[in-house]
Design an enzyme around this catalytic site. Structure first.
Site, PDB file in Angstrom:
ATOM      1  N   HIS A  64      30.866 -56.423  26.145  1.00  0.00           N
ATOM      2  CA  HIS A  64      32.022 -56.346  25.475  1.00  0.00           C
ATOM      3  C   HIS A  64      32.688 -57.667  24.862  1.00  0.00           C
ATOM      4  CE1 HIS A  64      36.873 -55.308  25.412  1.00  0.00           C
ATOM      5  NE2 HIS A  64      36.790 -56.636  25.671  1.00  0.00           N
ATOM      6  N   GLU A  65      32.291 -58.736  25.697  1.00  0.00           N
ATOM      7  CA  GLU A  65      32.854 -59.968  25.067  1.00  0.00           C
ATOM      8  C   GLU A  65      31.875 -60.328  24.036  1.00  0.00           C
ATOM      9  OE1 GLU A  65      35.550 -60.898  25.992  1.00  0.00           O
ATOM     10  OE2 GLU A  65      35.754 -59.957  28.372  1.00  0.00           O
ATOM     11  N   ASP A  93      34.532 -52.452  23.450  1.00  0.00           N
ATOM     12  CA  ASP A  93      34.358 -51.578  24.697  1.00  0.00           C
ATOM     13  C   ASP A  93      32.994 -50.715  24.306  1.00  0.00           C
ATOM     14  OD1 ASP A  93      35.842 -52.375  26.587  1.00  0.00           O
ATOM     15  OD2 ASP A  93      37.419 -50.780  26.270  1.00  0.00           O
ATOM     16  N   HIS A 126      44.348 -54.061  24.884  1.00  0.00           N
ATOM     17  CA  HIS A 126      43.257 -53.207  25.640  1.00  0.00           C
ATOM     18  C   HIS A 126      44.068 -51.828  25.555  1.00  0.00           C
ATOM     19  CE1 HIS A 126      42.637 -57.690  26.973  1.00  0.00           C
ATOM     20  NE2 HIS A 126      41.328 -57.038  26.951  1.00  0.00           N
ATOM     21  N   HIS A 164      33.119 -58.988  20.695  1.00  0.00           N
ATOM     22  CA  HIS A 164      34.417 -59.508  20.062  1.00  0.00           C
ATOM     23  C   HIS A 164      33.929 -60.366  18.903  1.00  0.00           C
ATOM     24  CE1 HIS A 164      37.762 -57.872  22.215  1.00  0.00           C
ATOM     25  NE2 HIS A 164      37.503 -58.594  23.161  1.00  0.00           N
TER      26      HIS A 164
HETATM   27 ZN   LIG Z   1      38.114 -57.795  25.005  1.00  0.00          ZN
END
Ligand SMILES: [Zn+2]
Length: 175
Positions: A12-13, A77, A135, A16
Site C-alpha cells: 500500500h505504501e 490498497d 482512508h 502511494h
Molecule cells: Zn495510505
C-alpha cells in the site's frame, strides 16, 4: 498471513508513489508529467471506475464514501494487495502451499488481509472519520478492494450468487 497483512500494508505504501497524487511526480520527486498520453488516459479510466465503486458504498445510513477523496488510499490498497499477493506467489518457489486448519495458502493470505482491518467504532466516530479521513472505512478497505481481485474469487470460489461478486468487466486493476 504475513504477506496478506503487513505485506499488503507495505505494498500500500509503495502504491502511494503511483496513486492519483504520487503519479504526478517523476523518479527524482519532481512534479512533472512523465506519462504517455495513452497511459494517462487509461489510468484515469481505471481510477475513475474505482472512485465510482467507492462512492456507491453507503457506510452509514444516508452517508456515502467519497470516492474522489479516498481515491489515493483505495489505489494504494488495491495495488498493495496485488503486489503482496504476487510476492507471496514468488515466495513459494513453484511449490504448493500447505493447507493449514483447512485453509489454502491463498485463503490464508486474504483472511489475514481482512483480519488486519478488524475494528469496532461508534457511529459518531465513524461519521467523523467518513468526513475527514482520506482512508475508506476499514470494512470497505476489505470488501471494496477484494471484489476487484481475480485471485480472491478463485481462492474462495466466489460466484454470481455471492454478495460481493462483481462481473469481470467491472473489476478494476490498475498496477
Ligand atoms: Zn495510505
Amino acid at each position: 498471513m504475513n504477506y496478506g497483512s503487513i505485506g499488503a500494508v507495505i505494498g500500500h505504501e509503495m502504491g502511494h508513489g503511483f496513486d492519483d497524487q504520487g503519479s504526478k511526480y517523476d523518479s527524482r520527486g519532481i512534479k512533472r508529467n512523465w506519462w504517455t498520453e495513452a497511459d494517462l488516459a487509461r489510468f484515469g479510466q481505471r481510477t475513475g471506475k474505482l472512485a465510482s465503486q467507492f462512492s456507491a458504498y453507503e457506510s452509514l445510513p444516508g452517508y456515502f464514501i467519497d470516492g474522489a477523496f479516498t481515491l489515493g488510499e483505495n489505489i494504494g490498497d488495491l495495488g498493495g494487495v496485488e503486489v503482496a499477493f504476487h510476492a507471496y506467489q514468488l515466495s513459494k518457489n513453484g511449490q504448493p502451499a500447505p493447507v493449514i486448519d483447512g485453509y489454502t495458502g491463498e485463503q490464508r493470505f486474504f483472511l489475514a488481509y481482512a483480519q488486519a482491518w478488524r475494528v469496532h467504532r461508534r457511529d459518531d466516530l465513524a461519521l467523523q472519520l467518513l468526513k475527514s479521513d482520506s482512508h475508506s472505512p476499514p470494512k470497505y478497505r476489505v470488501n471494496g478492494i477484494l471484489r476487484n481481485i481475480d485471485a480472491w474469487y478463485e481462492a474462495f470460489d466466489v460466484g454470481p450468487d455471492n454478495a460481493l461478486w462483481l462481473p469481470e468487466a467491472e473489476r478494476v486493476s490498475i498496477w
